[in-house]
Enzyme design. Sequence first.
Site, PDB file in Angstrom:
ATOM      1  N   PHE A  76       5.162  12.648  -0.168  1.00 28.34           N
ATOM      2  CA  PHE A  76       6.188  11.994  -0.983  1.00 28.34           C
ATOM      3  C   PHE A  76       6.810  10.794  -0.286  1.00 28.34           C
ATOM      4  CE2 PHE A  76       6.092  16.486  -2.004  1.00 28.34           C
ATOM      5  CZ  PHE A  76       6.007  16.496  -3.382  1.00 28.34           C
ATOM      6  N   SER A 120       2.527   7.454  -9.381  1.00 29.14           N
ATOM      7  CA  SER A 120       3.501   6.970 -10.365  1.00 29.14           C
ATOM      8  C   SER A 120       2.811   6.495 -11.636  1.00 29.14           C
ATOM      9  CB  SER A 120       4.301   5.806  -9.773  1.00 29.14           C
ATOM     10  OG  SER A 120       5.090   5.162 -10.758  1.00 29.14           O
ATOM     11  N   TYR A 144       5.900  -2.103  -5.924  1.00 31.28           N
ATOM     12  CA  TYR A 144       5.959  -0.639  -5.867  1.00 31.28           C
ATOM     13  C   TYR A 144       4.734  -0.021  -6.535  1.00 31.28           C
ATOM     14  CZ  TYR A 144       7.097   4.046  -7.502  1.00 31.28           C
ATOM     15  OH  TYR A 144       7.032   5.393  -7.817  1.00 31.28           O
ATOM     16  N   LYS A 148       1.416   2.142  -4.996  1.00 35.58           N
ATOM     17  CA  LYS A 148       1.020   3.470  -5.454  1.00 35.58           C
ATOM     18  C   LYS A 148      -0.450   3.487  -5.882  1.00 35.58           C
ATOM     19  CE  LYS A 148       4.726   6.036  -5.010  1.00 35.58           C
ATOM     20  NZ  LYS A 148       4.741   7.248  -4.165  1.00 35.58           N
ATOM     21  N   ASN A 173       9.305   9.669 -16.023  1.00 40.26           N
ATOM     22  CA  ASN A 173      10.694   9.643 -15.547  1.00 40.26           C
ATOM     23  C   ASN A 173      11.153  11.058 -15.191  1.00 40.26           C
ATOM     24  OD1 ASN A 173      10.268   7.088 -16.829  1.00 40.26           O
ATOM     25  ND2 ASN A 173      12.476   6.797 -16.854  1.00 40.26           N
ATOM     26  N   GLY A 289       9.096  -7.377 -17.449  1.00 45.11           N
ATOM     27  CA  GLY A 289       8.085  -6.369 -17.150  1.00 45.11           C
ATOM     28  C   GLY A 289       8.342  -4.997 -17.728  1.00 45.11           C
ATOM     29  N   ASP A 290       9.504  -4.766 -18.362  1.00 44.31           N
ATOM     30  CA  ASP A 290       9.788  -3.453 -18.928  1.00 44.31           C
ATOM     31  C   ASP A 290       8.968  -3.224 -20.200  1.00 44.31           C
ATOM     32  OD1 ASP A 290      11.476  -2.213 -17.201  1.00 44.31           O
ATOM     33  OD2 ASP A 290      13.319  -2.648 -18.297  1.00 44.31           O
TER      34      ASP A 290
END
Length: 330
Positions: A76, A120, A144, A148, A173, A289-290
């Site tokens: 993790f 993720s 990020y 991943k 989430n 980017g959302d």
Amino acid sequence: MGYRRNTVKYLVTGGAGFIGATVATMLMEAGHEVVVIDDCSRNSQRFVPAGAKLVRKRVHEVADVLDSSFDGVLHFAGLIAAGESVEFPERFWDNNAVGTLVLLETMRKSGVRKLVFSSSAGVYGNPESVPITEDAATNPVNAYSYTKLSCDMAIASEAVAHGLAAASLRYFNVAGAYRDKQGTWRGENHEPETHLIPIALEVAAGKRDKLAIFGDDYPTPDGTCVRDYIHVADLAQAHLLALDHVEAGEHRVYNLGSGTGYSNAQIAQAVARITGREIPVVYTDRRPGDPAELVASSQRAKSELGWKPTRDSLEQMVGDAWAYYQHTQA
């Protein structure tokens, strides 16, 4: 005939964090021996379960800890804030990608051949369709998510070349909180907090004046982004199941979510309903980017691992998060 100890021993990297500590706790409750490596620079050692050994080091120093006495690793350790990764990508490439490469090399040298990795859903970026399956195209939108995905790829290569038994679990989430058998709560504890539910709870508690929601003009029923939330306890259980199902020379990828999407506005409403407090909302510009909607298909995890979320109602996730928050303020 060689002696084989009965105790199963696991190393949990980043085991002082929200998810890592919950998994470490469940491993302890299942009767396993647990060693946690975490430098506690962003996590608190108080979340490490009683009985687990804590080594305060970075994962880059894992060679000081990992040896052939371990049966597997749950990984993790790493940075998680997507916004920070845009501003300081070098931190993420070092902590996430380089740290994972060091871990893989150390596992190879020590003969530890079982790994479950905290990946993720961010690796999918803006998906073409939902629900998202593991076969969906990957398209990271920040450092990020790139780190991943790079870790997933490195682990897959290690499995093919060196016989590693591995699984990458791609979370959506994560929410809620976990109360162990001794009554200790573990929940989200980021500083600064960047996740929607804990921020909304801070509004409910009067620590913030209002809840900012980014964008109200998305092509969704109420115009706000839709996200899939999964309870941390259900997520943790998937890690224990993955440990039992990984096979030498294989790297499996599993999406983990509830399969239900909730909009940001619905989250604000749920927090108001469950806490009995007013949640003033202000709508601001979209964040670059959302995606409009991210919802998981977790069918592979259900069919291959026998995983089934049991705490997937929004009421339980928000309710447990609120119980944890109140506990921390007592």
